[in-house]
Write a protein that holds these residues in place. Structure first.
Motif, short mmCIF file in Angstrom:
data_model
loop_
_atom_site.label_atom_id
_atom_site.label_comp_id
_atom_site.label_asym_id
_atom_site.label_seq_id
_atom_site.Cartn_x
_atom_site.Cartn_y
_atom_site.Cartn_z
N ARG A 63 0.76 -1.12 0.05
CA ARG A 63 0.05 0.13 -0.20
C ARG A 63 0.74 1.28 -0.10
O ARG A 63 1.81 1.35 0.48
CB ARG A 63 -0.99 0.03 1.35
CG ARG A 63 -1.99 1.11 1.21
CD ARG A 63 -3.03 0.96 2.33
NE ARG A 63 -2.41 1.19 3.59
CZ ARG A 63 -3.06 1.20 4.66
NH1 ARG A 63 -4.40 1.02 4.65
NH2 ARG A 63 -2.41 1.56 5.95
N GLU A 82 1.31 3.38 -6.55
CA GLU A 82 0.64 3.02 -7.80
C GLU A 82 1.82 2.67 -8.98
O GLU A 82 2.78 3.43 -9.03
CB GLU A 82 -0.29 3.80 -8.09
CG GLU A 82 -1.55 4.23 -7.20
CD GLU A 82 -2.44 5.11 -7.80
OE1 GLU A 82 -2.22 5.59 -8.76
OE2 GLU A 82 -3.45 5.35 -7.02
N ASP A 125 4.64 5.30 -10.68
CA ASP A 125 5.35 6.28 -9.61
C ASP A 125 6.60 6.18 -9.86
O ASP A 125 7.59 5.09 -10.02
CB ASP A 125 5.02 5.85 -8.24
CG ASP A 125 3.30 6.37 -7.99
OD1 ASP A 125 2.67 6.95 -8.62
OD2 ASP A 125 2.82 5.91 -6.76
#
Length: 366
Positions: free
Chosen positions: A338, A341, A344
């Protein structure tokens, strides 16, 4: 006169001192003017689960259902019409034993049964005569008891002979080995002509309708993995053909030699991979990507893991810290669960010398 000499000496001393005086820009009492320069370039990576740096694990395609088949009787194998890699259907003949010795055993057992039945009939006739004589008080009680015991023993011997005959007939029927299910012959242990013992493995049959990939991982790499996790599987010779596999189970006990645990990934029935093929597997798929970074990109402070993400625009580029959730390092990389994305840009060099909002320059390949 003395006053003039002193004045002359002071003038001469003041001349060299003035000549050796420092320029104003080298004055130690003032701060130098700051020299502006271009922003420093950064060594960074583009987060992607499908790049060459994506973490992959070697594995092998196996069958979830596979059995080692052997004969239930001792004998000499005279035929084995299948070989390694052959596909068979349920009920197909796989191997056969010589029935000469088995047929002889059946004949001997049948003859033993005939003899036992004759003895049983004789013992029963003797018992009936003894009972008739005992009723007329001609035979003694001891003779009657002896006749009863002989009849019981003859009956037991006949039952034993019948059982041995059934076993011999079953053994003769076990001379043919047939496939219990459709599959492929994945291993062969005995050749025609060999004498095989009862229960000794002759070949191995693997079902093709339950293919799976077997991989081994250390304990630290299992963080966050559980049944239902999605993997992508492909072969090195054909990297464009990717198949989605689902984690079915994990061995509860680690291997005593490698200290790794085995994972079983279920493949779809129409998988293009053959049993025994070497494949590569990585966590995640196109619909549910798994992102990973080099371990040196993670900065951990006070128990919080962060990375420096680069934001680029027409006005320039800057770095900002981003909190992420990362698994334990494996092969120099960490899985990001987490915070980031795909696409990036993350700095992986000099991460301890950056400041929030710091301008940066062009991107350098690691």
């Amino acid at each position: 006169m003395r006053a003039g000499m002193i004045a002359l000496m002071l003038a001469l001393a003041a001349g060299p001192a003035a000549a050796l005086s420092l320029p104003g820009w080298l004055s130690f009492g003032e701060e130098p003017a700051a020299v502006e320069g271009p922003p420093r370039p950064v060594v960074s990576v583009i987060v992607d689960d499908r790049g060459l740096d994506a973490r992959w694990i070697p594995g092998m395609v196996a069958a979830r259902t596979q059995v080692q088949l052997g004969f239930q009787a001792l004998g000499r194998m005279i035929a084995r019409p299948v070989d390694l890699g052959d596909k068979v259907a349920a009920g197909d003949l796989l191997a056969q034993l010589s029935t000469d010795d088995l047929a002889a055993t059946v004949r001997a057992a049948r003859a033993a049964l005939d003899a036992a039945e004759v003895q049983e009939r004789t013992a029963r006739a003797t018992l009936e005569r003894t009972q008739a004589l005992a009723a007329r008080n001609v035979a003694s009680a001891a003779q009657l008891e002896q006749a009863q015991q002989a009849a019981s023993a003859a009956t037991a011997a006949a039952d034993q002979a019948r059982s041995e005959l059934l076993q011999a007939e079953d053994a003769e029927g076990f001379a043919r080995m047939t496939a219990p299910f459709a599959g492929v012959v994945s291993a062969v242990y005995e050749a025609p002509g060999a004498v095989v013992g009862a229960g000794a493995p002759v070949l191995q049959l693997s079902a093709e309708n339950t293919p799976e990939v077997v991989i081994d991982l250390p304990e630290s790499a299992l963080v966050g993995l559980g049944p239902g996790a999605v993997f992508t599987v492909w072969q090195r010779s054909d990297p464009q053909t990717e198949v989605t596999a689902v984690l079915d189970r994990i061995d509860p006990i680690a291997d005593s030699a490698t200290r790794t645990r085995r994972l079983y990934l279920t493949l779809p029935p129409d998988t293009p991979f053959r049993l025994g093929a070497l494949v590569r597997a990585r966590f995640g798929s196109v619909d549910a990507p798994s992102l990973s970074l080099p371990a040196e990109a993670i900065v951990t402070r006070d128990g919080v893991s962060t990375v420096w993400r680069v934001t680029r625009s027409d006005a320039g580029a800057r770095v900002d810290p981003v909190a992420v959730e990362a698994a334990a390092p494996f092969r120099g990389r960490v899985s990001i669960t987490r915070g980031l994305e795909a696409g990036d840009e993350v700095v992986i060099r000099g991460v301890n010398s950056l400041a929030p909002g710091q301008p940066v320059g062009r991107r350098l390949e690691p």
